[in-house]
Scaffold this motif. Structure first.
Motif, PDB file in Angstrom:
ATOM      1  N   GLN A 171       0.796  -1.224   0.000  1.00 41.76           N
ATOM      2  CA  GLN A 171       0.000   0.000   0.000  1.00 41.76           C
ATOM      3  C   GLN A 171       0.834   1.283   0.000  1.00 41.76           C
ATOM      4  O   GLN A 171       0.460   2.285  -0.632  1.00 41.76           O
ATOM      5  N   GLU A 172       1.968   1.291   0.688  1.00 45.04           N
ATOM      6  CA  GLU A 172       2.763   2.518   0.773  1.00 45.04           C
ATOM      7  C   GLU A 172       3.704   2.698  -0.411  1.00 45.04           C
ATOM      8  O   GLU A 172       4.378   3.724  -0.514  1.00 45.04           O
ATOM      9  N   LEU A 173       3.729   1.736  -1.316  1.00 36.26           N
ATOM     10  CA  LEU A 173       4.649   1.813  -2.451  1.00 36.26           C
ATOM     11  C   LEU A 173       3.953   2.142  -3.765  1.00 36.26           C
ATOM     12  O   LEU A 173       4.570   2.083  -4.831  1.00 36.26           O
ATOM     13  N   ILE A 174       2.678   2.494  -3.683  1.00 32.40           N
ATOM     14  CA  ILE A 174       1.937   2.807  -4.906  1.00 32.40           C
ATOM     15  C   ILE A 174       1.382   4.225  -4.848  1.00 32.40           C
ATOM     16  O   ILE A 174       1.156   4.777  -3.768  1.00 32.40           O
ATOM     17  N   THR A 175       1.179   4.795  -6.026  1.00 27.83           N
ATOM     18  CA  THR A 175       0.562   6.115  -6.144  1.00 27.83           C
ATOM     19  C   THR A 175      -0.479   6.039  -7.254  1.00 27.83           C
ATOM     20  O   THR A 175      -0.197   6.346  -8.420  1.00 27.83           O
ATOM     21  N   PRO A 176      -1.693   5.588  -6.946  1.00 27.02           N
ATOM     22  CA  PRO A 176      -2.711   5.432  -7.978  1.00 27.02           C
ATOM     23  C   PRO A 176      -3.031   6.760  -8.668  1.00 27.02           C
ATOM     24  O   PRO A 176      -3.173   7.800  -8.017  1.00 27.02           O
ATOM     25  N   LEU A 177      -3.141   6.702  -9.988  1.00 27.57           N
ATOM     26  CA  LEU A 177      -3.515   7.879 -10.756  1.00 27.57           C
ATOM     27  C   LEU A 177      -4.967   8.242 -10.460  1.00 27.57           C
ATOM     28  O   LEU A 177      -5.842   7.369 -10.469  1.00 27.57           O
ATOM     29  N   ALA A 178      -5.242   9.495 -10.197  1.00 26.74           N
ATOM     30  CA  ALA A 178      -6.608   9.969 -10.015  1.00 26.74           C
ATOM     31  C   ALA A 178      -7.214  10.233 -11.390  1.00 26.74           C
ATOM     32  O   ALA A 178      -6.748  11.102 -12.127  1.00 26.74           O
ATOM     33  N   VAL A 179      -8.243   9.478 -11.735  1.00 24.24           N
ATOM     34  CA  VAL A 179      -8.861   9.549 -13.062  1.00 24.24           C
ATOM     35  C   VAL A 179     -10.069  10.471 -13.011  1.00 24.24           C
ATOM     36  O   VAL A 179     -10.960  10.314 -12.179  1.00 24.24           O
ATOM     37  N   ALA A 180     -10.106  11.399 -13.943  1.00 23.62           N
ATOM     38  CA  ALA A 180     -11.188  12.375 -13.979  1.00 23.62           C
ATOM     39  C   ALA A 180     -12.325  11.956 -14.904  1.00 23.62           C
ATOM     40  O   ALA A 180     -13.484  12.319 -14.673  1.00 23.62           O
ATOM     41  N   GLY A 181     -12.011  11.205 -15.948  1.00 26.13           N
ATOM     42  CA  GLY A 181     -13.057  10.816 -16.890  1.00 26.13           C
ATOM     43  C   GLY A 181     -12.519   9.893 -17.954  1.00 26.13           C
ATOM     44  O   GLY A 181     -11.305   9.643 -18.048  1.00 26.13           O
ATOM     45  N   ALA A 182     -13.433   9.387 -18.793  1.00 26.29           N
ATOM     46  CA  ALA A 182     -13.051   8.469 -19.862  1.00 26.29           C
ATOM     47  C   ALA A 182     -14.104   8.511 -20.946  1.00 26.29           C
ATOM     48  O   ALA A 182     -15.283   8.806 -20.684  1.00 26.29           O
ATOM     49  N   ASP A 183     -13.688   8.208 -22.163  1.00 26.39           N
ATOM     50  CA  ASP A 183     -14.611   8.173 -23.290  1.00 26.39           C
ATOM     51  C   ASP A 183     -13.981   7.351 -24.402  1.00 26.39           C
ATOM     52  O   ASP A 183     -12.831   7.598 -24.780  1.00 26.39           O
TER      53      ASP A 183
END
Length: 455
Positions: free
Chosen positions: A31-43
């Motif tokens: 858990q402390e070794l990851i930085t998930p990308l914050a996703v705003a949207g998709a199409d």
């Protein structure tokens, strides 16, 4: 529809990321070794972050958005179902559930006409193996080393890759064997014919030494997915079918990843004439992952076992109306818009030839494999020795070459599917020719990072 041009909102993105970090426990991760990308949207084939960076998704999520993100007809179907009947218990006949089962059964091979719905692929595998054991009265299931079948108790024990190791009970009635893979042949084969014959002999010997009367099922991914996208050589699946028939063993084909258009056919088994499994598991592409859904397609013989004998299994959300409505809409979209045919054409005319061109230019590419929208590049340090670019199950510094490649791909506007020493090219089955070419161009640039680590 969601606009294709992302609108930057870094402050909101930072808040999403901070809340995720505080409260979300992510799968398969320290858990402390990851930085998930914050996703705003998709199409469609793209998604974007809150910084305004847009990525061509070469992963299809986890190889499930077969019709791309936010297809308006599927979104509308979910909304309409929610307005009329948002949920209902699985013991009742519900229109969306019945119609989804009918549409799936119309497309499965042979007499796989009865559908048991689950919430996803792992539960489908759990129930398929349970059905096989009850149908045969036998305890063992044979599975391949290079495989992934899910993370629930039986499914993870059936899995061949290292994710099994921390979860392996060692007493789950699972026996493993080597399936064919010519590029890294465990049988020292020189061509596909030899690989097929030797792999079948190995499986036949395994069955003989384990005792045919103790084996309930053989389970195979029709075309292995996460393990490397290795289409079996001609004749192999037919040979496995014959071995199973000879010994009264149930054949389970796992199409969780390869099904619903991914390979340029409705199911990957459709590429192998005359092969029909007794049980077929599915999920992911059945409704493009819009609402969790999976299932088992069941042959007449196995279904008959439970005609007057209760099947001892069930799920609260089996055949959930929202998920089934999404499946109905997705299958109709795939039919009406020629999505399966698009996957076949773009794979044969654009992606396959394009990847082979990359292999000719980049010394890090050892092999190109795949069909439809289901491809893998095997990355190596040395083409002559076929030494993988990183060691098996590498982490940390040992995985640096693949991490460098992945970072370069993202910097060039594509989100790659990276597993061990491979990158998989699995965009939505709706991908356009221009999108596919843009993805290939980005991979071409990113592979320079992998080339830097070759001999």
């Amino acid at each position: 529809m969601t606009p294709l041009t992302p609108q930057p909102d870094p402050q909101r993105g930072a808040a999403v990321a901070a809340t995720d970090r505080a409260h979300v426990f992510h799968s398969w991760s320290a858990q402390e070794l990851i930085t998930p990308l914050a996703v705003a949207g998709a199409d469609g084939s793209y998604f974007w972050d809150y910084e305004g960076n847009r990525y061509l998704d070469l992963t299809s999520g986890l190889v499930f958005t077969n019709i791309g993100y936010q297809h308006p007809k599927v979104v509308a179907a979910i909304q309409e179902q929610a307005a009329s009947l948002a949920t209902f218990a699985p013991a009742f006949a519900v229109e969306a559930r019945s119609e989804a089962a009918r549409l799936i059964a119309e497309r499965t091979p042979g007499d796989l006409d009865r559908i048991f719905f689950t919430n996803g692929g792992a539960e489908a595998v759990e129930n398929a193996t349970r059905m096989a054991r009850l149908h045969t009265g036998r305890p063992k299931v044979l599975s391949a080393y290079r495989s992934y079948h899910g993370a629930t108790a039986a499914a993870i024990n059936l899995t061949g890759d290292p994710r099994r190791w921390p979860n392996d009970s060692g007493s789950a009635g699972v026996v493993r064997f080597w399936a064919p893979f010519l590029y890294r042949s465990p049988f020292h084969s020189e061509n596909e014919t030899q690989e097929c014959e030797r792999a079948l002999t190995h499986l036949e010997d395994t069955i003989a030494f384990e005792g045919p009367a103790t084996i309930a099922a053989v389970i195979l991914e029709t075309i292995p997915g996460t393990a490397g996208i290795m289409p079996p050589p001609p004749g192999y699946l037919a040979g496995v079918r014959e071995l199973c028939d000879r010994h009264g063993i149930v054949l389970i084909l796992d199409e969780v990843m390869a099904g619903f258009g991914r390979t340029g056919k409705w199911f990957a088994v459709d590429h192998y004439e005359g092969v029909v499994p007794d049980l077929l598991t599915f999920a992911k592409g059945v409704n493009s992952g819009y609402v969790p859904l999976g299932g088992v397609a069941i042959s007449g013989a196995v279904a008959e076992t439970f005609a007057r004998r209760p099947y001892p299994g069930g799920l609260t959300y089996s055949g959930h109306p929202l998920a089934c409505a999404a499946a109905v809409a997705t299958i109709n979209v795939m039919e009406d818009e020629g999505v399966v045919e698009n996957a076949a054409r773009i794979g044969a005319e654009v992606v396959g030839p394009g990847l082979r061109e990359l292999a000719a230019r980049h010394p890090s590419v050892g092999e190109v494999r795949g069909l439809g929208m289901f491809w893998a590049l095997e990355l190596v340090r040395d083409r002559g020795t076929r030494e993988p670019l990183v060691p098996y199950n590498a982490t940390g510094e040992a995985n640096a070459p693949m991490a460098a490649f992945a970072a370069a791909a993202k910097a060039n506007g594509v989100w790659p599917f990276v597993n061990m020493n491979r990158t998989h090219v699995v965009p939505p089955c709706t991908v356009t020719e221009s999108e596919a070419k843009a993805g290939l161009a980005a991979l071409d640039r990113a592979l320079d990072a992998a080339d830097a680590h070759t001999a």
